[in-house]
Every structure is written in structure tokens, then in C-alpha cells.
Design a protein around this motif. Sequence first.
Motif, mmCIF file in Angstrom:
data_model
loop_
_atom_site.group_PDB
_atom_site.id
_atom_site.type_symbol
_atom_site.label_atom_id
_atom_site.label_comp_id
_atom_site.label_asym_id
_atom_site.label_seq_id
_atom_site.Cartn_x
_atom_site.Cartn_y
_atom_site.Cartn_z
ATOM 1 N N LEU A 1 0.769 -1.207 0.050
ATOM 2 C CA LEU A 1 0.000 0.080 -0.160
ATOM 3 C C LEU A 1 0.788 1.277 -0.045
ATOM 4 O O LEU A 1 0.373 2.467 -0.237
ATOM 5 N N LEU A 2 2.329 1.267 0.210
ATOM 6 C CA LEU A 2 2.910 2.265 0.352
ATOM 7 C C LEU A 2 2.964 3.248 -1.147
ATOM 8 O O LEU A 2 2.980 4.363 -0.802
ATOM 9 N N THR A 3 3.013 2.593 -2.208
ATOM 10 C CA THR A 3 3.076 3.248 -3.255
ATOM 11 C C THR A 3 1.838 4.188 -3.486
ATOM 12 O O THR A 3 1.868 5.155 -3.724
ATOM 13 N N PRO A 4 0.612 3.499 -3.318
ATOM 14 C CA PRO A 4 -0.379 4.401 -3.571
ATOM 15 C C PRO A 4 -0.630 5.307 -2.535
ATOM 16 O O PRO A 4 -1.085 6.490 -2.751
ATOM 17 N N ALA A 5 -0.236 5.207 -1.135
ATOM 18 C CA ALA A 5 -0.240 6.236 -0.238
ATOM 19 C C ALA A 5 0.587 7.385 -0.454
ATOM 20 O O ALA A 5 0.071 8.281 -0.277
ATOM 21 N N THR A 6 1.729 6.896 -1.055
ATOM 22 C CA THR A 6 2.872 8.014 -1.215
ATOM 23 C C THR A 6 2.102 8.881 -2.628
ATOM 24 O O THR A 6 2.391 10.081 -2.525
ATOM 25 N N VAL A 7 1.465 8.197 -3.496
ATOM 26 C CA VAL A 7 0.725 9.060 -4.678
ATOM 27 C C VAL A 7 -0.115 9.858 -3.839
ATOM 28 O O VAL A 7 -0.526 10.952 -4.412
#
Lengths: 115, 230
Positions: free
Chosen positions: B69-75
Motif C-alpha cells: 500500500l505504500l506506493t498508492p499512499a505516497t501518490v
Amino acid sequence: MKYIRQFTIILLISFAGELLHALIPWPIPASIYGLAIMLFCLITKKLKVSAIKETSSFLIEIMPVMFIPAAVGLMTSWNQIRQMILPYTLITLISLIIVFAAAGRVTQAVARKKG
Amino acid sequence: MTGFLSDSAFFGVTLSLLSYGLGLFIHKKTGIAVFHPLLLSILFTIAVLAIGRIDYDIYYSGAKYLSWLLTPATVCLAVPLYEKLELLKSDWKAITAGIVSGVFASLLCVLLMSVFFGFTHAEYVTFLPKSITTAIGIGVSEELGGYANLTAAIIIITGVIGNVLAPFLCRVFRITNPVAKGIAIGTSAHAVGTLKAIEMGETEGAMSSLAIAVSGIITVVGASIFSQLY
């Protein structure tokens, strides 16, 4: 429907970020490309904040727990760290403090000069 | 037991969330800054795995969904940043100067201390990307010939310490401007520090998110130049 649509948009942009990461040979991760794409879409009004608001707030709120698995991975490099624990700790702590002071003080000084 | 756990889809995530909940509870009850929920949850999770003699790989086979989930959260960090776009426009000179100074200070500090401690070249380049976000840092470390797993560990420790110390460092260095606070946190302690910036305020959070991306990209260029120096 609202959450499905919001999550789909966010994942689409994440996927576009992944695509750029695969195409461009720089060590910049998909997440940073995705952040840039998302910002670009918001600035150019291709995307309204309301189209992703709730889901993005949710993801940002639960973000702390996303770091736990990688941080627990520290236990696998512990043997490597243990032998050099003092220099590693000093360099980590001292550089953190210096970077914090440099970035914060310079930003504040330049912002103040502008008035 | 181990057989069951390695097949369990929910063990890793549940253990992480319970640890975080316990960390949050202790942090609220005691009000002690060092008892940071993220720091405590990492220690609890490690303790459970160590006591139960459970392999990290077994834990991670479930817990990886949190990392996913880190990538979508960073986005999504683009959203608070967009909402503070006016600040970015009016203070861009200060922001740029601050981030560039921070990145340069980081690289120079690692260079001087590596010389001082007599590090090998591999150790030196392992530390060069220590202030930036894990995903970029690992890439930089690998490319320059460092130990990527060690870089990842140092980056996370830096982030957690930065997160815990941020309010204290703001007081010590008399950083009162919210934009400057956010830039200082994001440049020195990437996304993990940014979580604290978000708690401090909307401006701090937005500026910290911006600093993650910009300092990461500047470090890619800066670290490859600095790697030639030692």
C-alpha cells in the motif's frame, strides 16, 4: 461505488508511475513518479480533489503501519550492524541533526528575507 | 505452528496492526515522546518474532500487503501538497534553497564522517542516500556499489529517529515557520518523518511531502558526484 472509483484512480496513477519507472532508467521509484503525475492532474484540473478525497485521506492516515514490515526487516541485517554499531549510530544521528538544521534554518532565513 | 503461520494470510498484517495499537495505547497513556507508536510497534513485532522463533520471511509473506500500500499512499501525498500549492508558489525560492542545503549538508556530513571513521568505499556509499525515501535510497546504494539492505535499515532508523526528535529539533534550532519545519522534516527524515509533520499541521505535512520527492531526486544526482570523492 465512490470508494471503488477513488481507489481505481489512485491505483491507475500508481500503475502509470510503475510504467514510467520501467521505461526511464533512473533510480526513481514508481511512487515518486505517481506523486508527480497526481499533482500534475490536480494542477491541470484533469482531476478534482473530491474524486479521490476520502480514499486518499484514509491511505495517508494508515500510512504509519505500512512502514512496520520493512522496519522489522532490520532484524535480518542486525548481524551486519552490530559490529559497527557505534560509528553507524553516530553518523546516522549527527547527520540527521545537521540536515534538519541546514534545511530548516535556510528555508526560514530565505522566507523571512522575502518578508 | 510454523507451518500454520507460513500459510496464514492474516498473521503478518494482524501482528503489525496489534503492535501498532499497543504502541499507540502506551504512547497515549505515558505521553513520553520516545515511546513513539511506530517505534514501539517495530520493537513489539520483532520481540514476538524473536520469542516465537518465527522467521522474518514467514512474517513478511503476510505483512507484505501493508508494504504494497505504500506506493498508492505516497501518490496520495500529492493531495495535501496540492491544497497548499499557493505556499509553494510564493515560497519556492526558500523551499528550493532549504532542500538543496539539506541534501548538500547530508552528503558532506556522510563524506566527512566516513573519512573520520575510516569506512570502506562500500560503507560510504551505503550511507550517502540515508536521508531520502527508501525506494530511491536503495536504488542509489545499489548503483554506487553499497550494501542495499544496510541502506534500507539505516534509512528507516533515520526516519524513526527524525519522527521522534522533530518537535525537539524545531525548538533547539528555533525553526518556527511551518514551511521551514516541513522542509526540515521531509529533507532529513523522508516519509516516516513526514508522518510527524502531518500531525504538526497541514502546511508542515504538505511541505514535508514535497521535500521527500525533491530531496530524493537531487540526491540521485548529488550522491553519484559525491561517490567519486572517497
